[in-house]
Design an enzyme around this catalytic site. Structure first.
Site, PDB file in Angstrom:
ATOM      1  N   GLU A 144      22.985 -13.334  -3.583  1.00  0.00           N
ATOM      2  CA  GLU A 144      22.308 -13.444  -4.879  1.00  0.00           C
ATOM      3  C   GLU A 144      23.122 -12.861  -6.032  1.00  0.00           C
ATOM      4  OE1 GLU A 144      18.300 -11.963  -4.418  1.00  0.00           O
ATOM      5  OE2 GLU A 144      17.648 -13.925  -3.732  1.00  0.00           O
ATOM      6  N   GLU A 302      16.069 -18.549   1.951  1.00  0.00           N
ATOM      7  CA  GLU A 302      15.081 -17.476   2.150  1.00  0.00           C
ATOM      8  C   GLU A 302      13.736 -17.925   1.588  1.00  0.00           C
ATOM      9  OE1 GLU A 302      16.084 -13.691   0.445  1.00  0.00           O
ATOM     10  OE2 GLU A 302      18.182 -13.815   1.028  1.00  0.00           O
ATOM     11  N   GLU A 350      12.099  -2.433   1.245  1.00  0.00           N
ATOM     12  CA  GLU A 350      11.523  -3.674   1.776  1.00  0.00           C
ATOM     13  C   GLU A 350      10.692  -3.446   3.033  1.00  0.00           C
ATOM     14  OE1 GLU A 350      14.871  -6.346   1.654  1.00  0.00           O
ATOM     15  OE2 GLU A 350      14.518  -6.753  -0.470  1.00  0.00           O
TER      16      GLU A 350
HETATM   17  C1  GAL Z   1      16.127 -11.757  -1.808  1.00  0.00           C
HETATM   18  C2  GAL Z   1      17.322 -11.082  -1.189  1.00  0.00           C
HETATM   19  C3  GAL Z   1      16.995 -10.491   0.160  1.00  0.00           C
HETATM   20  C4  GAL Z   1      15.702  -9.728   0.093  1.00  0.00           C
HETATM   21  C5  GAL Z   1      14.616 -10.629  -0.427  1.00  0.00           C
HETATM   22  C6  GAL Z   1      13.264  -9.954  -0.525  1.00  0.00           C
HETATM   23  O1  GAL Z   1      16.213 -11.853  -3.170  1.00  0.00           O
HETATM   24  O2  GAL Z   1      18.401 -11.974  -1.048  1.00  0.00           O
HETATM   25  O3  GAL Z   1      18.043  -9.653   0.558  1.00  0.00           O
HETATM   26  O4  GAL Z   1      15.854  -8.630  -0.741  1.00  0.00           O
HETATM   27  O5  GAL Z   1      14.956 -11.058  -1.699  1.00  0.00           O
HETATM   28  O6  GAL Z   1      12.319 -10.808  -1.122  1.00  0.00           O
END
Ligand code: GAL
Length: 666
Positions: A144, A302, A350
């Site tokens: 990202e 993701e 997280e």
């Molecule tokens: C994304 C990121 C991941 C994780 C995820 C949580 O933006 O690439 O590493 O942080 O968000 O929603």
């Protein structure tokens, strides 16, 4: 062959005994693909001259031995602490000029030679070590990319970027219109990054000089692209073929993904919509991601199976939503469906983020069950969708330069937001069920019957002529208020508004009225509704165009707000006001109906349809019911529902469950 299914998996965070359970659960959920090593730098390089791949080796070997496909990351998404300590200049300097100290992630200065050298070296070593492992199906560089840095290294790199763009200070002065406010530069070294300490007066969008700020946005996007390319080049030293990507963030303003796209082997993105009413927005973003590589499929890299953690309030995906949204991604061109994350982190920011496997490791949760059901479904459907293309006849232009220029502009209105305008027009197309390509302004427009260019603030190169060609051969071009205002340098055209779009639109604009959101001027359409117009109201003066909608109030009551101009065998439509959704839908429906391009169910709310055409020419019609209730419609085409195996005949009533999906092979 089937759609890869799985996602980010970080087993370095828990003891190896747990891995066994992970794989048992992956088997149960038909998880066949894992993204490994996204944040492993501190582990794989624990000291300046020490590389240690012991743990990553075990993780990769285990995944391969378990028969999984691997999307292998270079691991450079976050700096290791020793590096930030030893070379403080790798840390970013923020917009206020504060040099950051070690912390967080996505935290490297893109211009730091040390970062560039060491990140490329890490990518080189990872690739050299695991290239040739048949389990590795893709490389995932960084993570990202985004944000910005304003340090002295970036200042120097910015000057270099400017030299390459303008060659001489005189040309730069002309581009930035520096005679304004005594800014004429006489030496490259006088140029400072535009920040709170220099040109800006109220945050990153409030600048005294749009030219420098626009160029800094372009430069910063390019600087991070250089980081990506450094790593990709290093990977290519040992692996000439395996595709390389990085995960994008959809409509993310700081990075011009169109400039990046040619350097990726396939596009991928992370879908974290703000809430569960984002179906149209997600459709737009998928279409944008598919448009990055000329319609080639992308990966959904993701999505959360349940909830995010980073927002103030993190709502839970309702039952069926994860499946529906996964199929929506496939319907719009995704060739992989991946989650963040496979197992929940135990600690840090997280730990409350949703995961396929929660802290207790259970498989009898609703979320796990839904993931497993989707896994089984994807397995049943197999590879039929892979590589399939979207046969869109409608293009929506999306342009980062216009986005930036519009939103850093002083006047006419800070309330007009580019994304919002684009969303409104895309929503109208989505409601009508049209298949849409969201493409850059440089795209080949010859294959489209309809081109919609909302808030096309900046008109670059030969775009105006290419739009004219669309209309000349019988197509329709639609554009809106605040279009055709500036050239590539963000300088106004020395012509009537809308500049080079004037002949196609058959209008001119001398005045415009920007108002607060509480102010409404009704717009009345001929044989159409009366709708609300807000924020920006341009006084459109026809120069040959027909008036389609007029303002209802104020001193300009009765004058044109929306026009349609005959141009060659087609039309140029101009929407001079910020119409509400009903108004935009009405205009867009006129255009689609003329070309017969609406989908099969334009009047069924929140029943989305999308088409993909497979390599052998088979049409796949996706029906996605975003309603929390069932929907019944009459089949307009027959086919086999790939999800249930049921045959559908034309004219038959088909029922989609609440949040139900159907994939008809026709
Ligand atoms: C994304 C990121 C991941 C994780 C995820 C949580 O933006 O690439 O590493 O942080 O968000 O929603």
């Amino acid at each position: 062959m089937k759609v890869p299914y799985g996602g980010d998996y970080n087993p370095e965070q828990w003891p190896e005994q747990v891995w066994k359970q992970d794989y048992e659960l992956f088997d149960a959920a038909r998880i066949d693909t894992v993204t490994l090593g996204v944040f492993t730098w501190a582990q794989t390089q624990p000291a300046p001259d020490m590389y240690d791949f012991t743990t990553l080796d075990r993780i990769v070997e285990r995944a391969a031995a378990e028969g999984r496909q691997i999307c292998l990351a270079t691991g450079t998404g976050a700096l290791p602490p020793w590096l930030a300590k030893a070379h403080p200049e790798v840390n970013r300097t923020d917009f206020e000029g504060r040099r950051h100290r070690y912390g967080q992630r996505h935290n490297a200065c893109p211009s730091s030679p040390v970062f560039r050298r060491l990140s490329a070296e890490m990518a080189r070593r990872v690739a050299a070590r695991y290239a040739g492992n048949p389990a590795v199906i893709a490389w995932h560089v960084g993570n990202e990319y985004g944000g910005a840095c304003y340090c002295d290294l970036c200042a120097a790199a910015f000057r270099g970027w400017l030299r390459a763009r303008y060659s001489t200070v005189e040309r730069l002065n002309a581009a930035w219109n520096t005679t304004f406010w005594s800014h004429t530069f006489t030496d490259w070294d006088e140029i400072e990054p535009p920040s709170a300490l220099t040109e800006h007066w109220r945050g990153p969008d409030h600048t005294a000089f749009q030219g420098i700020t626009l160029d800094y946005l372009r430069f910063m996007s390019d600087a991070m692209l250089t980081n990506f390319r450094d790593e990709k080049r290093a990977i290519r030293e040992s692996d000439p073929h395996t595709p390389v990507t990085t995960n994008f963030m959809g409509m993310y303003r700081p990075i011009d993904y169109h400039r990046w796209a040619p350097h990726l082997d396939f596009a991928s993105w992370d879908n974290y919509p703000p809430d569960d009413t984002s179906q149209a927005r997600m459709a737009l973003t998928h279409d944008l991601m598919r448009g990055l590589k000329d319609g080639q499929p992308f990966w959904l890299m993701e999505q959360t199976p349940s909830y995010t953690a980073s927002r103030d309030v993190n709502p839970l995906k309702r039952p069926g939503l994860m499946r529906l949204w996964s199929w929506q991604a496939v319907a719009h061109g995704a060739d992989a469906v991946l989650f963040f994350q496979m197992r929940a982190s135990r600690g840090a920011s997280e730990k409350y983020h949703g995961a396929v496997i929660g802290h207790s490791g259970r498989s009898d949760t609703r979320v796990f069950r839904e993931v497993a059901e989707l896994g089984a479904e994807l397995e049943r459907v197999g590879g039929v969708t892979l590589g399939a293309r979207t046969p869109a006849r409608v293009a929506l232009l999306f342009d980062w330069d216009s986005w930036w220029a519009l939103e850093i502009s002083d006047g006419p209105s800070r309330l007009v937001r580019y994304q919002q305008v684009v969303l409104t027009y895309h929503r109208a197309l989505w409601d009508a069920g049209a298949d849409v390509d969201v493409v850059p302004v440089t795209a080949d427009l010859s294959r489209y019957d309809v081109v919609i260019a909302p808030a096309l603030h900046m008109v670059k190169g030969d775009l105006a002529e290419r739009l004219e060609q669309v209309a000349s051969r019988g197509g329709s071009v639609v554009t809106t208020f605040l279009s055709g205002r500036v050239d590539e340098d963000d300088n106004a055209f020395l012509a009537d508004v809308p500049g080079p779009l004037g002949p196609l639109m058959g209008i001119r604009i001398d005045e415009w009225d920007a108002r607060g959101p509480e102010f409404v001027n009704p717009v009345c359409f001929d044989n159409g509704p009366i709708v609300d117009a807000r924020l920006l109201l341009e006084l459109v003066i026809p120069q040959g165009a027909d008036v389609v909608g007029t303002y209802g109030e104020d001193f300009y009551a009765g004058t044109a707000a929306v026009t349609r101009n005959v141009f060659g065998a087609g039309y140029g439509w101009y929407v001079g006001a910020g119409l509400d959704q009903t108004g935009v839908c009405w205009v867009v429906r006129q255009v689609l109906d003329w070309h017969n391009l609406s989908g099969p169910y334009p009047d069924v709310p929140d029943l989305e349809t999308a088409v993909r055409v497979t390599r052998d020419g088979t049409h796949l019609l996706f029906l996605l019911n975003h309603n929390p209730e069932p929907v019944e419609v009459v089949a307009r085409a027959g086919g086999l529902d790939l999800l249930t195996g049921a045959r559908v005949h034309i004219g038959q009533v088909i029922r989609l469950d609440a949040r139900g999906v159907m994939v008809l092979r026709q």
